[in-house]
Design an enzyme around this catalytic site. Structure first.
Site, mmCIF file in Angstrom:
data_model
loop_
_atom_site.group_PDB
_atom_site.id
_atom_site.type_symbol
_atom_site.label_atom_id
_atom_site.label_comp_id
_atom_site.label_asym_id
_atom_site.label_seq_id
_atom_site.Cartn_x
_atom_site.Cartn_y
_atom_site.Cartn_z
ATOM 1 N N MET A 1 0.848 -1.191 0.000
ATOM 2 C CA MET A 1 0.000 0.000 0.000
ATOM 3 C C MET A 1 0.887 1.245 0.000
ATOM 4 O O MET A 1 0.447 2.340 0.363
ATOM 5 C CB MET A 1 -0.934 -0.014 1.211
ATOM 6 C CG MET A 1 -1.873 -1.224 1.172
ATOM 7 S SD MET A 1 -3.404 -1.015 2.085
ATOM 8 C CE MET A 1 -2.789 -0.810 3.740
ATOM 9 N N LEU B 1 6.717 3.049 1.533
ATOM 10 C CA LEU B 1 7.644 1.916 1.642
ATOM 11 C C LEU B 1 8.736 2.175 2.676
ATOM 12 O O LEU B 1 9.236 3.286 2.811
ATOM 13 C CB LEU B 1 8.284 1.637 0.282
ATOM 14 C CG LEU B 1 7.295 1.345 -0.858
ATOM 15 C CD1 LEU B 1 8.056 1.043 -2.141
ATOM 16 C CD2 LEU B 1 6.356 0.195 -0.514
ATOM 17 N N HIS C 1 9.549 -3.460 3.363
ATOM 18 C CA HIS C 1 9.118 -3.700 1.978
ATOM 19 C C HIS C 1 10.329 -3.985 1.085
ATOM 20 O O HIS C 1 10.279 -4.841 0.196
ATOM 21 C CB HIS C 1 8.412 -2.467 1.406
ATOM 22 C CG HIS C 1 7.111 -2.129 2.059
ATOM 23 N ND1 HIS C 1 6.946 -1.008 2.834
ATOM 24 C CD2 HIS C 1 5.910 -2.761 2.040
ATOM 25 C CE1 HIS C 1 5.692 -0.961 3.260
ATOM 26 N NE2 HIS C 1 5.046 -2.007 2.801
ATOM 27 N N GLY D 1 5.254 -9.735 4.352
ATOM 28 C CA GLY D 1 6.041 -9.618 5.581
ATOM 29 C C GLY D 1 5.395 -10.385 6.728
ATOM 30 O O GLY D 1 4.176 -10.328 6.923
ATOM 31 N N ASP E 1 2.837 -9.033 9.529
ATOM 32 C CA ASP E 1 1.387 -9.263 9.450
ATOM 33 C C ASP E 1 1.155 -10.767 9.365
ATOM 34 O O ASP E 1 0.734 -11.301 8.334
ATOM 35 C CB ASP E 1 0.819 -8.506 8.248
ATOM 36 C CG ASP E 1 0.992 -7.008 8.418
ATOM 37 O OD1 ASP E 1 0.563 -6.488 9.449
ATOM 38 O OD2 ASP E 1 1.602 -6.379 7.536
ATOM 39 N N GLN F 1 -2.216 -12.026 8.411
ATOM 40 C CA GLN F 1 -2.469 -11.771 6.983
ATOM 41 C C GLN F 1 -1.824 -12.858 6.131
ATOM 42 O O GLN F 1 -2.406 -13.321 5.145
ATOM 43 C CB GLN F 1 -1.921 -10.396 6.589
ATOM 44 C CG GLN F 1 -1.954 -10.127 5.089
ATOM 45 C CD GLN F 1 -1.644 -8.690 4.738
ATOM 46 O OE1 GLN F 1 -2.515 -7.848 4.828
ATOM 47 N NE2 GLN F 1 -0.422 -8.389 4.332
ATOM 48 N N MET G 1 9.094 -2.480 11.687
ATOM 49 C CA MET G 1 8.898 -1.432 10.684
ATOM 50 C C MET G 1 7.477 -1.495 10.141
ATOM 51 O O MET G 1 6.949 -2.572 9.875
ATOM 52 C CB MET G 1 9.906 -1.585 9.560
ATOM 53 C CG MET G 1 11.276 -1.209 10.026
ATOM 54 S SD MET G 1 12.378 -0.917 8.648
ATOM 55 C CE MET G 1 13.888 -0.661 9.557
ATOM 56 N N SER H 1 4.500 1.215 7.848
ATOM 57 C CA SER H 1 4.209 2.524 7.249
ATOM 58 C C SER H 1 3.555 3.433 8.282
ATOM 59 O O SER H 1 3.716 4.653 8.250
ATOM 60 C CB SER H 1 3.266 2.346 6.062
ATOM 61 O OG SER H 1 3.816 1.404 5.172
HETATM 62 O O1 PAF Z 1 0.068 -5.684 3.718
HETATM 63 C C1 PAF Z 1 -0.370 -4.794 2.969
HETATM 64 O O2 PAF Z 1 0.271 -3.776 2.702
HETATM 65 C C2 PAF Z 1 -1.768 -4.951 2.411
HETATM 66 O O3 PAF Z 1 -2.622 -5.572 3.307
HETATM 67 C C3 PAF Z 1 -1.775 -5.663 1.037
HETATM 68 C C4 PAF Z 1 -1.297 -7.098 1.157
HETATM 69 C C5 PAF Z 1 -0.911 -4.914 0.054
HETATM 70 C C6 PAF Z 1 -3.211 -5.699 0.494
HETATM 71 O O4 PAF Z 1 -3.726 -4.417 0.322
#
Ligand code: PAF
Length: 286
Positions: free
Chosen positions: A31, A34, A38, A149, A152, A155, A186, A188
């Protein structure tokens, strides 16, 4: 570095690349805003693929708070500059209507309950939004491997389940959390911290390490959580939203009053608030 911002331009670029022999595409969805975390994903993708695409799209359907969406940092010029310096092959800025041809709403995936606890409970619908956009991005980019990463952690589990629903592609690669020298993961969102909040934030990682050590020396999860909260709340800048202990694969919560056995697998998941900023972190109990 190529910068593409329509699906047609992306398709042309990918078709051009794939004229070459055995081209593999690594994909880093982001998103933007960076940071080194990232960049570590991009570097990992570069070592394992012949081409690397990074996407930048602040995805509305994964935000359940309009203020959080509006205040999410947007730094696309600086992002392109660092990606270019790193030798990234392409940056994709998707058009919202092309990712969401049926309107800006999340689809519904069977995420096997991985989306309902912890971040899922705190942000209802969040992971359906993540799955929807990542599924669409995978359709557009058709990568061989995709990089996420481990900060998360939940996720990553959700994306693995999404990939299972998609039949196994792309391969999901989870890369270790990158931390500041003082231990803060780290993110954003760290850009949004005041100096006082930033100075306090390393308490999260230190608290997680202490709690994990306490568990391994016989404390109950409930006692270790109290210890974590006490450590974090020594700073008035921080408020623990949750500290959950769960199985690292199923993400099922572990009982609060049961001491862990030596063989049991457990993983900590934490969110701590600094003002309006939610700081997320996780830690294995080894
Ligand atoms: O982890 C992120 O930055 C977001 O959740 C992703 C995977 C880019 C989806 O929008």
């Amino acid at each position: 570095m190529e910068i593409v911002s329509s699906q047609a331009a992306l398709r042309n670029m990918l078709a051009r690349w794939k004229q070459g022999d055995s081209v593999s595409v690594g994909f880093v969805p982001t998103m933007g805003a960076l940071h080194d975390g990232h960049l570590a994903l991009v570097r990992a993708a570069q070592t394992e693929n012949s081409r690397v695409v990074v996407s930048i799209f602040v995805n509305p359907t994964q935000f359940n708070n309009p203020h959080d969406f509006a205040s999410y940092p947007r730094t696309s010029d600086a992002d392109c500059a660092v990606l270019e310096a790193l030798g990234t092959d392409a940056v994709y800025f998707p058009v919202a209507d092309e990712l969401y041809p049926n309107g800006m709403q999340a689809a519904h995936y069977n995420l096997a309950g991985l989306d309902t606890r912890m971040e899922g409970a705190a942000r209802p619908g969040h992971f359906q939004g993540v799955a929807t956009v990542v599924d669409a991005l995978f359709e557009h980019v058709e990568p061989d491997r995709a990089y996420f990463g481990a900060k998360d952690f939940q996720q990553v589990a959700v994306i693995r389940q999404l990939v299972a629903l998609r039949g196994g592609l792309p391969q999901v690669v989870a890369c270790a959390t990158v931390r500041e020298a003082d231990g803060l993961a780290m993110s954003s969102r760290n850009l949004l911290l005041t100096p006082a909040q930033r100075a306090a934030a390393p308490r999260i990682y230190a608290g997680l390490r202490q709690a994990a050590a306490a568990l391994r020396t016989g404390a109950t999860p409930a006692a270790a959580r109290l210890q974590f909260e006490k450590h974090v709340h020594q700073s008035p800048e921080l408020e623990v939203e949750y500290l959950d202990l769960a199985h690292p694969l199923t993400l099922e919560l572990l009982p609060d009053h049961q001491v862990l056995s030596a063989e049991s697998s457990a993983h900590y998941f934490a969110v701590v608030r600094a003002g309006n900023v939610r700081l997320i972190d996780n830690f294995p109990v080894e």
